[in-house]
Design a protein around this motif. Structure first.
Motif, PDB file in Angstrom:
ATOM      1  N   ALA A 105       0.718  -1.439  -0.585  1.00 49.19           N
ATOM      2  CA  ALA A 105      -0.034  -0.039   0.100  1.00 49.19           C
ATOM      3  C   ALA A 105       1.215   1.473  -0.104  1.00 49.19           C
ATOM      4  O   ALA A 105       1.167   1.358   0.904  1.00 49.19           O
ATOM      5  N   LEU A 106       1.082   2.068  -0.896  1.00 49.38           N
ATOM      6  CA  LEU A 106       1.606   3.077  -1.801  1.00 49.38           C
ATOM      7  C   LEU A 106       1.194   4.079  -0.424  1.00 49.38           C
ATOM      8  O   LEU A 106       0.405   4.813  -1.410  1.00 49.38           O
ATOM      9  N   ASN A 107       1.563   4.987   0.671  1.00 47.67           N
ATOM     10  CA  ASN A 107       0.631   5.356   0.975  1.00 47.67           C
ATOM     11  C   ASN A 107       1.342   7.307   1.027  1.00 47.67           C
ATOM     12  O   ASN A 107       2.554   7.475   0.862  1.00 47.67           O
ATOM     13  N   LYS A 108       0.789   7.372   1.268  1.00 49.77           N
ATOM     14  CA  LYS A 108       0.718   9.439   1.268  1.00 49.77           C
ATOM     15  C   LYS A 108       0.922   9.869  -0.382  1.00 49.77           C
ATOM     16  O   LYS A 108       2.280  10.447  -0.131  1.00 49.77           O
ATOM     17  N   ILE A 109       0.090   8.854  -1.571  1.00 46.30           N
ATOM     18  CA  ILE A 109       0.331   9.250  -2.560  1.00 46.30           C
ATOM     19  C   ILE A 109       0.176  10.873  -3.051  1.00 46.30           C
ATOM     20  O   ILE A 109       0.801  11.503  -4.193  1.00 46.30           O
ATOM     21  N   ASP A 110      -0.438  11.934  -2.321  1.00 47.48           N
ATOM     22  CA  ASP A 110      -0.916  12.887  -2.595  1.00 47.48           C
ATOM     23  C   ASP A 110       0.336  14.396  -1.498  1.00 47.48           C
ATOM     24  O   ASP A 110      -0.247  15.033  -2.282  1.00 47.48           O
TER      25      ASP A 110
END
Length: 411
Positions: free
Chosen positions: A226-231
């Protein structure tokens, strides 16, 4: 998998694991932007979004699950989640909070590795800039590998002696060692088949043991990234590097914090949002006033516009629901709906509610195993499938096949 599936959320401190848990469940884990905010593992009930059987028969308005919920044919089935305290490199040697974290994972059936791709936290979860998140993906698997490998090699001499004296086969010997990690004999057999290992166990080299452990980790702990903080504005570099190295089917792009924020706005009445949707509805969008939403001030409206630009229009949602769906897919989980009346899908002549009960089982599970999971020791005379057709206990469950069943009690 006789028990209910358990999906573990893992990753380094401050990667967003606890926020991910909060976005998947009503439980609240202790959160914070510093290492070891999660000291004890948090188990909670998450909700896996599936297509409900009610939508196949146009009965969406009558679907009232006993557990979870169903909205417009989208069912939210309870599934157990485990949030394990942040791992750091060297945990298998006792660094951070040590082997306890790894030991907490041993009962997990699949892992969601929450990876901070913003590059703003280092390997130990401390604030930094320009960090390469690909390192996190590699070391987490390495920590699990070295933990299991270390436990195995520590006892290898006695394992070999017992193996020879009892004239056991390699599968049985390894299963005795791996059972503590929740393994089964078929899992071990698939590992040895995968690496085409025919050499007698007593002759295995260190390299062979490492290959066996590697195959076991892949089989026992299937992992979704889960590649998080994509924003985050600096996320593209890390995302690109990870996508080049890993299978796209095991990667999901997420912003757990945004999911939590949007759900909060929805509860406050500022937006209408369905979990997993690729946009929100605001008062300006709701021209017919179907949702009776509140007016937003300029500051809040600007935040929504920014979320749409950085998240919804580019990534088609926060990805949180997709992460749990991907983990369930790796486990090949199939929803099975049990009803008393196979013709109208109710549980009682006095009610109209349909498809009250649903459980998750592995694809290929025999109907007899489903009976034991749902009915326990209650004697079952026969089982009916769609149309009242009798189903054998040796028939298997698959998507759309033997997934709606009625159990008739008796001898």
């Amino acid at each position: 998998m006789g028990r209910d599936p358990l999906i573990g959320l893992v990753g380094k401190p401050s990667s967003g694991k606890s926020t991910m848990l909060n976005s998947l469940t009503d439980a609240t884990a202790k959160t914070g932007a510093f290492p070891f905010t999660t000291i004890d593992p948090n188990k909670a009930t998450g909700y896996l979004q599936i297509d409900c059987a009610c939508s196949r028969f146009g009965k969406e308005n009558l679907c009232k699950p006993n557990y979870g919920s169903c909205r417009k044919g989208k069912r939210f089935v309870p599934v157990m989640l485990l949030d394990v305290a942040g791992l750091v490199p060297g945990a298998h040697e006792g660094r951070g909070l040590g082997n306890k974290f790894l030991d907490d994972l041993r009962h997990a059936d699949a892992l969601i590795h929450v990876v901070d791709v913003s590059g703003t936290t280092d390997a130990e979860g401390k604030a930094t800039s320009g960090y390469d998140s690909l390192v996190d993906v590699e070391w987490l698997r390495g920590e699990i590998m070295r933990w299991i490998e270390g436990n195995l090699k520590e006892k290898w001499g006695s394992i070999k002696r017992r193996h020879i004296s009892t004239k056991s086969n390699a599968v049985d010997t390894l299963q005795n060692q791996f059972s503590g990690y929740g393994s089964t004999t078929p899992v071990v057999q698939r590992c040895l088949d995968k690496i085409k290992l025919t050499e007698p166990l007593e002759n295995w080299s260190d390299e062979t043991i490492e290959n066996v452990v590697s195959a076991f980790v892949d089989e026992k702990f299937p992992t979704i990234l889960a590649l998080n903080k994509i924003d985050h504005p600096d996320s593209d570099r890390c995302i690109y590097r990870i996508r080049r190295m890993y299978d796209a089917e095991n990667i999901v792009f997420t912003s757990a914090l945004s999911e939590v924020f949007i759900r909060k706005l929805a509860k406050q009445g500022y937006v209408y949002y369905e979990e997993g949707a690729d946009d929100v509805i605001t008062k300006e969008d709701d021209v017919d006033n179907l949702y009776h939403l509140k007016e937003m001030d300029d500051k809040l409206r600007a935040r929504i516009d920014n979320l749409r630009d950085s998240l919804f229009y580019r990534w088609y949602g926060t990805g949180v629901v997709k992460a749990l769906q991907a983990a369930a897919r790796t486990l090949e989980l199939i929803p099975v709906f049990s009803v008393r009346n196979i013709h109208n899908f109710t549980n009682s002549p006095s009610e109209e509610a349909v498809f009250r009960d649903c459980v998750l089982v592995k694809r290929g599970t025999q109907v007899g195993s489903v009976i034991r999971k749902i009915m326990g020791d209650i004697p079952i005379a026969f089982v009916e499938g769609l149309g009242g057709i009798r189903v054998s206990k040796t028939d298997i469950v698959d998507a759309g096949k033997n997934d709606i069943l009625s159990f008739k009690i008796g001898h």
